[in-house]
Scaffold this motif. Sequence first.
Motif, PDB file in Angstrom:
ATOM      1  N   TRP A   1      -3.001  -5.537  -9.307  1.00 49.00           N
ATOM      2  CA  TRP A   1      -2.831  -4.580  -8.225  1.00 49.00           C
ATOM      3  C   TRP A   1      -1.436  -3.964  -8.362  1.00 49.00           C
ATOM      4  O   TRP A   1      -0.423  -4.677  -8.411  1.00 49.00           O
ATOM      5  CB  TRP A   1      -2.954  -5.262  -6.861  1.00 49.00           C
ATOM      6  CG  TRP A   1      -4.322  -5.797  -6.580  1.00 49.00           C
ATOM      7  CD1 TRP A   1      -5.360  -5.153  -5.963  1.00 49.00           C
ATOM      8  CD2 TRP A   1      -4.816  -7.112  -6.904  1.00 49.00           C
ATOM      9  NE1 TRP A   1      -6.453  -5.973  -5.869  1.00 49.00           N
ATOM     10  CE2 TRP A   1      -6.160  -7.180  -6.434  1.00 49.00           C
ATOM     11  CE3 TRP A   1      -4.261  -8.231  -7.526  1.00 49.00           C
ATOM     12  CZ2 TRP A   1      -6.939  -8.322  -6.585  1.00 49.00           C
ATOM     13  CZ3 TRP A   1      -5.034  -9.364  -7.686  1.00 49.00           C
ATOM     14  CH2 TRP A   1      -6.353  -9.411  -7.218  1.00 49.00           C
ATOM     15  N   TYR A   2      -1.389  -2.623  -8.416  1.00 48.01           N
ATOM     16  CA  TYR A   2      -0.129  -1.903  -8.602  1.00 48.01           C
ATOM     17  C   TYR A   2       0.210  -1.151  -7.324  1.00 48.01           C
ATOM     18  O   TYR A   2      -0.658  -0.523  -6.702  1.00 48.01           O
ATOM     19  CB  TYR A   2      -0.240  -0.885  -9.740  1.00 48.01           C
ATOM     20  CG  TYR A   2      -0.921  -1.393 -10.987  1.00 48.01           C
ATOM     21  CD1 TYR A   2      -0.198  -1.831 -12.088  1.00 48.01           C
ATOM     22  CD2 TYR A   2      -2.331  -1.406 -11.076  1.00 48.01           C
ATOM     23  CE1 TYR A   2      -0.831  -2.270 -13.240  1.00 48.01           C
ATOM     24  CE2 TYR A   2      -2.969  -1.848 -12.219  1.00 48.01           C
ATOM     25  CZ  TYR A   2      -2.213  -2.281 -13.302  1.00 48.01           C
ATOM     26  OH  TYR A   2      -2.856  -2.718 -14.425  1.00 48.01           O
TER      27      TYR A   2
ATOM     28  N   LYS B   1      -1.412   3.280  -4.739  1.00 46.12           N
ATOM     29  CA  LYS B   1      -1.998   1.993  -5.086  1.00 46.12           C
ATOM     30  C   LYS B   1      -3.060   2.193  -6.162  1.00 46.12           C
ATOM     31  O   LYS B   1      -3.915   3.071  -6.043  1.00 46.12           O
ATOM     32  CB  LYS B   1      -2.620   1.327  -3.850  1.00 46.12           C
ATOM     33  CG  LYS B   1      -1.606   1.050  -2.752  1.00 46.12           C
ATOM     34  CD  LYS B   1      -2.229   0.297  -1.601  1.00 46.12           C
ATOM     35  CE  LYS B   1      -1.233   0.117  -0.454  1.00 46.12           C
ATOM     36  NZ  LYS B   1      -0.026  -0.607  -0.873  1.00 46.12           N
ATOM     37  N   PHE B   2      -2.972   1.359  -7.205  1.00 44.73           N
ATOM     38  CA  PHE B   2      -3.925   1.387  -8.307  1.00 44.73           C
ATOM     39  C   PHE B   2      -4.378  -0.045  -8.589  1.00 44.73           C
ATOM     40  O   PHE B   2      -3.793  -1.013  -8.097  1.00 44.73           O
ATOM     41  CB  PHE B   2      -3.286   2.001  -9.564  1.00 44.73           C
ATOM     42  CG  PHE B   2      -2.580   3.301  -9.309  1.00 44.73           C
ATOM     43  CD1 PHE B   2      -3.293   4.459  -9.097  1.00 44.73           C
ATOM     44  CD2 PHE B   2      -1.188   3.365  -9.283  1.00 44.73           C
ATOM     45  CE1 PHE B   2      -2.649   5.664  -8.861  1.00 44.73           C
ATOM     46  CE2 PHE B   2      -0.525   4.561  -9.051  1.00 44.73           C
ATOM     47  CZ  PHE B   2      -1.258   5.720  -8.841  1.00 44.73           C
ATOM     48  N   GLN B   3      -5.408  -0.173  -9.431  1.00 42.29           N
ATOM     49  CA  GLN B   3      -5.889  -1.514  -9.762  1.00 42.29           C
ATOM     50  C   GLN B   3      -6.663  -1.494 -11.073  1.00 42.29           C
ATOM     51  O   GLN B   3      -7.106  -0.436 -11.552  1.00 42.29           O
ATOM     52  CB  GLN B   3      -6.772  -2.073  -8.652  1.00 42.29           C
ATOM     53  CG  GLN B   3      -7.992  -1.230  -8.328  1.00 42.29           C
ATOM     54  CD  GLN B   3      -8.777  -1.802  -7.175  1.00 42.29           C
ATOM     55  OE1 GLN B   3      -8.984  -3.022  -7.093  1.00 42.29           O
ATOM     56  NE2 GLN B   3      -9.217  -0.943  -6.255  1.00 42.29           N
ATOM     57  N   GLY B   4      -6.830  -2.689 -11.652  1.00 46.59           N
ATOM     58  CA  GLY B   4      -7.578  -2.809 -12.895  1.00 46.59           C
ATOM     59  C   GLY B   4      -7.620  -4.253 -13.353  1.00 46.59           C
ATOM     60  O   GLY B   4      -6.900  -5.121 -12.841  1.00 46.59           O
TER      61      GLY B   4
ATOM     62  N   TYR C   1       1.110  -7.204  -8.767  1.00 47.70           N
ATOM     63  CA  TYR C   1       0.703  -8.590  -8.501  1.00 47.70           C
ATOM     64  C   TYR C   1      -0.613  -8.836  -9.240  1.00 47.70           C
ATOM     65  O   TYR C   1      -1.494  -7.961  -9.268  1.00 47.70           O
ATOM     66  CB  TYR C   1       0.539  -8.829  -7.002  1.00 47.70           C
ATOM     67  CG  TYR C   1       1.785  -8.519  -6.213  1.00 47.70           C
ATOM     68  CD1 TYR C   1       2.857  -9.407  -6.197  1.00 47.70           C
ATOM     69  CD2 TYR C   1       1.908  -7.323  -5.501  1.00 47.70           C
ATOM     70  CE1 TYR C   1       4.014  -9.122  -5.491  1.00 47.70           C
ATOM     71  CE2 TYR C   1       3.062  -7.032  -4.790  1.00 47.70           C
ATOM     72  CZ  TYR C   1       4.116  -7.932  -4.793  1.00 47.70           C
ATOM     73  OH  TYR C   1       5.263  -7.634  -4.100  1.00 47.70           O
ATOM     74  N   SER C   2      -0.744 -10.015  -9.814  1.00 52.16           N
ATOM     75  CA  SER C   2      -1.941 -10.283 -10.600  1.00 52.16           C
ATOM     76  C   SER C   2      -2.288 -11.760 -10.577  1.00 52.16           C
ATOM     77  O   SER C   2      -1.453 -12.618 -10.268  1.00 52.16           O
ATOM     78  CB  SER C   2      -1.739  -9.829 -12.056  1.00 52.16           C
ATOM     79  OG  SER C   2      -0.684 -10.551 -12.678  1.00 52.16           O
ATOM     80  N   ILE C   3      -3.544 -12.038 -10.901  1.00 53.82           N
ATOM     81  CA  ILE C   3      -4.024 -13.411 -11.050  1.00 53.82           C
ATOM     82  C   ILE C   3      -4.620 -13.546 -12.447  1.00 53.82           C
ATOM     83  O   ILE C   3      -5.077 -12.562 -13.048  1.00 53.82           O
ATOM     84  CB  ILE C   3      -5.068 -13.783  -9.982  1.00 53.82           C
ATOM     85  CG1 ILE C   3      -6.226 -12.789  -9.993  1.00 53.82           C
ATOM     86  CG2 ILE C   3      -4.422 -13.853  -8.603  1.00 53.82           C
ATOM     87  CD1 ILE C   3      -7.367 -13.169  -9.056  1.00 53.82           C
TER      88      ILE C   3
END
Length: 532
Positions: free
Chosen positions: A388-389, A408-411, A369-371
């Motif tokens: 967000w992964y 859960k990962f993010q970047g 999910y992303s913005i």
Amino acid sequence: MLSKTFATAALGLAGALAASQAHAQSASSDQEIALLKQQLRVLEQKLDKLQKQTAANTVAAASAKAEARLEARSEAKVAVANASAAIPVKGPAAAAGVVVTMPNNRPTICTADEANCIAITGRVHWDVGGYDYRPNTAATVPQRLDSGENLRRARIGLAGKFFNDWNFALVYDFGGTSAGFGGAAPGSLPGGGVSGVENAFLSYTGLKPFGGRMAIEAGIMDLPYTLDEATSSNDILFMERASSGVIATNIAAGDFRSAVGTRWYNDQLWVGGYVTGPAAGAIHSASSVAPAGTSEQYGAVARIAGNPINGKDYSVHLGADAQWLIQPPRNLIANTQTVTLSDRPELRLDPTTLVSTGAMANVSGAQVYSIEAAATYGPLILQGEYFWYNVDRTANTGLPPFGAPSLKFQGGYAQAGYVLTGESHAYNPASAAYGGVKPAHPFSLEGGGWGAWEVAGRFSTIDLNDQLATANGIAGGRQTVYTLALNWYVNGNVRFMLDYLHGNVSKQASPLSTADVGSKFDAVAMRTQFAF
């Protein structure tokens, strides 16, 4: 001849006058007048006769010339008739049925009504540069990166339409987008050569519901998922997109992806959704041993974005994206079901990845999910995205780990660009993304133009660590890259890019070991680009 006659008559008249003056001394005035009148009548008769003769001569000459012309034409007709009898006569030439144009130097052929068109399209991105790579310890892998060159993209193909509403594209990429290392041999690195069919799709655009435009399309395509991916590689501010977006699109979207779906848009709003399959070149065998037979993956992507605030010199873009890996690929020989998240350090001269989760086992699905947000004000452009992964590990393969929790990962990234020569990035509603810069004064030694010049900067981060200090955790590493860029838009087809990167990778040996296997690097690279 007539002028000579008038001169003679005048002389005669002058002589007569002189004679009459001489006789005045010896004759009466009446006799002199009578004599003069008689001489005038004789002269008038001579003039009439001369005028008639001259007119007759003129008519005769014109008649002779006309007869000569008629005779010549008659002879020519006879000659043509004789030649036609010996040589077959072709039918009348048909009216031209096509129109050839060169929009932005792209060769395009259309029917006269422009309902059917076909165009040749292509792009070349050639990179050269080097790394100053510094591993933190002797245990860091790799210990060095290779400097040199890479033909990043070399695409050629066709694009066009049939009967106004059926659009198509067929594009092949000869470039070394993954720089080799493909294959199943021991020691092969991930990211093998994926040169192949980049686009091969059909799109129907005849429906225009709700006052907008709609496209229903299927085939191999470049999905407009995420703002950075929806921006053409010809128009991005940096040589490579940020790692956080690349990792997201590689799961079930991106280039070379098989998909079917639809998008609807107007000038302010874009909504689209696609069901996706494997990328071009993926294994399509259920029984192959080397490489191992693999079932095909399928997933879905959705995006909503828009340009709600816009004017002549400004705009604001907002959007949100979602991606689902519904069925990961399954190795039918080893009975494994894995997914790997990884990327190179935002440069492709060396194909080695510095951050990677490795093959995560028993993956039953994944979601991203992303913005996204962007804005322009004159020559200034701002853009950013955050991701967000989530990776589910509940696949029933009969292999460990069993019952492992989701990962859960993010970047994300933030970037800015400024066109020093005053041009701006125009918004493209069809993809809900910004286009490139069109120089107001293309470079020309004769014309004095110097093209358009742009400076840009970006901060990018990706964190592939989760559940550290546990047996089922992932120590993929955390990468941070700062990039500065100078772009020279020579004209509408040629661009040179110069990038400087400073990166830091924080990584431990394993989820249970805190041994430092990270690295730092600086890199300078240049791209030569042309596209049409």
